[in-house]
Write a protein that holds these residues in place. Structure first.
Motif, mmCIF file in Angstrom:
data_model
loop_
_atom_site.group_PDB
_atom_site.id
_atom_site.type_symbol
_atom_site.label_atom_id
_atom_site.label_comp_id
_atom_site.label_asym_id
_atom_site.label_seq_id
_atom_site.Cartn_x
_atom_site.Cartn_y
_atom_site.Cartn_z
ATOM 1 N N ARG A 90 39.015 47.159 52.307
ATOM 2 C CA ARG A 90 39.025 47.865 51.016
ATOM 3 C C ARG A 90 39.648 46.988 49.929
ATOM 4 N NH1 ARG A 90 41.166 53.840 52.872
ATOM 5 N NH2 ARG A 90 39.256 54.498 53.904
ATOM 6 N N ILE A 91 40.715 46.291 50.275
ATOM 7 C CA ILE A 91 41.369 45.392 49.318
ATOM 8 C C ILE A 91 40.396 44.294 48.900
ATOM 9 C CG2 ILE A 91 43.142 43.591 49.110
ATOM 10 C CD1 ILE A 91 44.963 45.475 50.806
ATOM 11 N N LEU A 92 39.744 43.660 49.863
ATOM 12 C CA LEU A 92 38.793 42.597 49.557
ATOM 13 C C LEU A 92 37.633 43.126 48.726
ATOM 14 C CD1 LEU A 92 38.776 40.806 53.016
ATOM 15 C CD2 LEU A 92 39.885 40.024 50.907
ATOM 16 N N HIS A 93 37.145 44.290 49.075
ATOM 17 C CA HIS A 93 36.051 44.912 48.329
ATOM 18 C C HIS A 93 36.450 45.111 46.863
ATOM 19 C CE1 HIS A 93 32.471 47.457 47.898
ATOM 20 N NE2 HIS A 93 33.235 48.282 47.210
ATOM 21 N N ALA A 94 37.625 45.673 46.645
ATOM 22 C CA ALA A 94 38.087 45.956 45.282
ATOM 23 C C ALA A 94 38.348 44.665 44.504
ATOM 24 C CB ALA A 94 39.351 46.812 45.331
ATOM 25 N N LEU A 95 38.988 43.679 45.139
ATOM 26 C CA LEU A 95 39.339 42.441 44.433
ATOM 27 C C LEU A 95 38.112 41.587 44.114
ATOM 28 C CD1 LEU A 95 42.660 41.350 46.172
ATOM 29 C CD2 LEU A 95 42.346 42.330 43.875
ATOM 30 N N GLN A 96 37.079 41.659 44.945
ATOM 31 C CA GLN A 96 35.857 40.917 44.626
ATOM 32 C C GLN A 96 35.206 41.455 43.364
ATOM 33 O OE1 GLN A 96 33.163 39.090 47.809
ATOM 34 N NE2 GLN A 96 33.815 41.037 48.690
ATOM 35 N N ARG A 97 35.364 42.730 43.131
ATOM 36 C CA ARG A 97 34.758 43.329 41.957
ATOM 37 C C ARG A 97 35.620 43.177 40.709
ATOM 38 N NH1 ARG A 97 32.557 44.498 46.240
ATOM 39 N NH2 ARG A 97 30.468 45.310 46.431
ATOM 40 N N ASP A 98 36.931 43.078 40.903
ATOM 41 C CA ASP A 98 37.836 42.866 39.769
ATOM 42 C C ASP A 98 39.126 42.230 40.275
ATOM 43 O OD1 ASP A 98 39.346 42.854 37.471
ATOM 44 O OD2 ASP A 98 39.250 45.017 37.134
ATOM 45 N N ALA A 99 39.175 40.906 40.227
ATOM 46 C CA ALA A 99 40.334 40.166 40.738
ATOM 47 C C ALA A 99 41.564 40.344 39.843
ATOM 48 C CB ALA A 99 40.001 38.681 40.868
ATOM 49 N N ARG A 100 41.390 40.954 38.680
ATOM 50 C CA ARG A 100 42.517 41.148 37.764
ATOM 51 C C ARG A 100 43.173 42.515 37.920
ATOM 52 N NH1 ARG A 100 40.601 39.089 31.975
ATOM 53 N NH2 ARG A 100 42.085 40.720 31.540
ATOM 54 N N LEU A 101 42.792 43.258 38.945
ATOM 55 C CA LEU A 101 43.433 44.557 39.171
ATOM 56 C C LEU A 101 44.936 44.372 39.333
ATOM 57 C CD1 LEU A 101 41.139 46.303 41.832
ATOM 58 C CD2 LEU A 101 41.565 47.074 39.499
ATOM 59 N N THR A 102 45.693 45.254 38.728
ATOM 60 C CA THR A 102 47.132 45.231 38.959
ATOM 61 C C THR A 102 47.394 45.743 40.374
ATOM 62 O OG1 THR A 102 47.463 47.491 38.203
ATOM 63 C CG2 THR A 102 47.587 45.735 36.515
ATOM 64 N N LEU A 103 48.545 45.415 40.913
ATOM 65 C CA LEU A 103 48.883 45.913 42.248
ATOM 66 C C LEU A 103 48.885 47.438 42.280
ATOM 67 C CD1 LEU A 103 51.631 43.539 43.673
ATOM 68 C CD2 LEU A 103 49.355 43.977 44.583
ATOM 69 N N ALA A 104 49.350 48.040 41.205
ATOM 70 C CA ALA A 104 49.382 49.505 41.156
ATOM 71 C C ALA A 104 47.970 50.085 41.198
ATOM 72 C CB ALA A 104 50.114 49.979 39.906
ATOM 73 N N SER A 105 47.063 49.506 40.432
ATOM 74 C CA SER A 105 45.674 49.985 40.423
ATOM 75 C C SER A 105 45.004 49.744 41.763
ATOM 76 C CB SER A 105 44.873 49.294 39.328
ATOM 77 O OG SER A 105 45.392 49.612 38.060
#
Length: 155
Positions: A10-25
């Motif tokens: 899930r982390i990899l999925h989310a970060l591939q789509r937006d690597a600038r996500l804050t840790l909180a998001s």
């Protein structure tokens, strides 16, 4: 190879789509705490699953309007190492990707240039003079429909 659990995926999925996500998001998106996400990201980086955090640029905004695929066949008898022969190409900014492939050609290069004149110049001054090149075939992309998409990480 590291075994990835559903939270890692899930982390990899989310970060591939937006690597600038804050840790909180990110934590909210994957249902973990920010500290758990941070530890998992650090582990994924240490283990080589996450290779980096790249900046993607719009090629057209930089004047690079032509994408071409150059198929190279080499005469293995005329060169010590075909991979060494293309090594000089890998350092060229025009070359975006290079793959050793099966089939009628040995390598496929993806290049980005400003226009067809620059592509012609690149072919005639850089690729054609290379020792051991047996055949060159070039295809120009008419449109790019998908590029640099995320890798499949979710089952």
């Amino acid at each position: 190879m590291e075994t990835l659990d559903r939270f890692d995926r899930r982390i990899l999925h989310a970060l591939q789509r937006d690597a600038r996500l804050t840790l909180a998001s990110l934590a909210e998106a994957v249902n973990l705490s920010p500290s758990q996400c941070s530890r998992r990201i650090a582990r994924l980086e240490e283990n080589g699953v996450i290779l980096g955090h790249d900046l993607r640029l719009d090629p057209e905004a930089l004047g690079l309007k032509v994408t071409a695929f150059i198929f190279l066949s080499v005469d293995k008898g005329r060169m010590a190492s075909p991979r060494d022969a293309v090594a000089e190409l890998l350092a060229r900014d025009e070359v975006i990707d290079c793959h050793a492939v099966t089939g009628s050609h040995d390598f496929i290069l993806k290049v980005r240039v400003a226009d067809l004149a620059e592509l012609s110049h690149f072919l005639s001054t850089t690729i054609s003079p290379m020792e051991g090149i047996r055949d060159i075939a070039t295809q120009v992309a008419m449109n790019t429909l998908k590029e640099g998409g995320p890798l499949k990480v979710m089952p």
